[in-house]
Design an enzyme around this catalytic site. Structure first.
Site, short mmCIF file in Angstrom:
data_model
loop_
_atom_site.label_atom_id
_atom_site.label_comp_id
_atom_site.label_asym_id
_atom_site.label_seq_id
_atom_site.Cartn_x
_atom_site.Cartn_y
_atom_site.Cartn_z
N HIS A 1 0.96 -1.20 0.14
CA HIS A 1 -0.09 -0.06 -0.12
C HIS A 1 0.90 1.15 0.15
O HIS A 1 1.90 1.12 0.28
CB HIS A 1 -0.99 -0.02 1.23
CG HIS A 1 -0.35 0.15 2.30
ND1 HIS A 1 0.04 -1.11 3.27
CD2 HIS A 1 0.02 1.10 3.40
CE1 HIS A 1 0.44 -0.71 4.64
NE2 HIS A 1 0.59 0.50 4.51
N HIS B 1 4.01 7.25 3.90
CA HIS B 1 4.97 6.00 3.69
C HIS B 1 4.60 5.07 2.60
O HIS B 1 3.29 5.23 2.01
CB HIS B 1 5.11 5.35 4.94
CG HIS B 1 4.09 4.43 5.50
ND1 HIS B 1 3.14 5.00 6.29
CD2 HIS B 1 3.67 3.46 5.35
CE1 HIS B 1 2.14 4.26 6.50
NE2 HIS B 1 2.46 3.05 5.88
N GLU C 1 7.68 0.99 5.08
CA GLU C 1 7.09 -0.27 5.98
C GLU C 1 7.28 -1.40 5.48
O GLU C 1 7.20 -1.77 3.95
CB GLU C 1 5.71 0.24 6.14
CG GLU C 1 5.14 -0.88 6.99
CD GLU C 1 3.35 -0.64 7.34
OE1 GLU C 1 2.96 -1.13 8.23
OE2 GLU C 1 3.00 0.22 6.40
#
Length: 134
Positions: free
Chosen positions: A7, A79, A130
């Site tokens: 994502h 992010h 991440e």
């Protein structure tokens, strides 16, 4: 080492308005908000055929998103998240290569119920990364 893009996370000052933009203007499938107290955020996932968009909004006074929105009042990309097959092996390999893992370096359970780690943006061209266990 990294797998598919899981994502792209966007910090937003108004979660309801942002979700409505994706749902009503772009015609996307928008999931309901979910609080993630351990991470200090409320998230809404937008499902796309090949990935997801994660809308982030502060949850509580100590939210890491609060500072981001103070610097970027309109919001913005916060992010990107990549999947990895083995988060511990990925962490160890990254540390050996000199990358900095944020926090105590131990994975926490993320919004998808899987272990996640964050990597310092200075090590990745100014982008907070991440990693999520696939």
């Amino acid at each position: 080492m990294i797998g598919r893009l899981n994502h792209v996370a966007i910090a937003v000052p108004d979660l309801e308005a942002a979700a409505a933009s994706y749902r009503d203007t772009l015609g996307a499938k928008v999931n309901p908000p979910q609080d993630e107290p351990e991470h200090g955020v409320t998230v809404v996932f937008i499902e796309l055929p090949n990935t997801k968009i994660e809308l982030l909004h502060p949850l509580g006074e100590n939210s890491p998103i609060k500072g981001f929105l103070e610097k970027n009042p309109a919001g913005g990309i916060h992010h990107i998240c990549y999947e990895v097959d083995d988060i511990i092996a990925a962490r160890d390999r990254l540390r050996a290569a000199g990358a900095r893992v944020l926090g105590d370096g131990e994975p926490k359970i993320g919004a998808h119920g899987k272990p996640v780690l964050f990597l310092h943006p200075k090590d990745f061209q100014g982008t907070l990364v991440e990693l999520e266990q696939a």
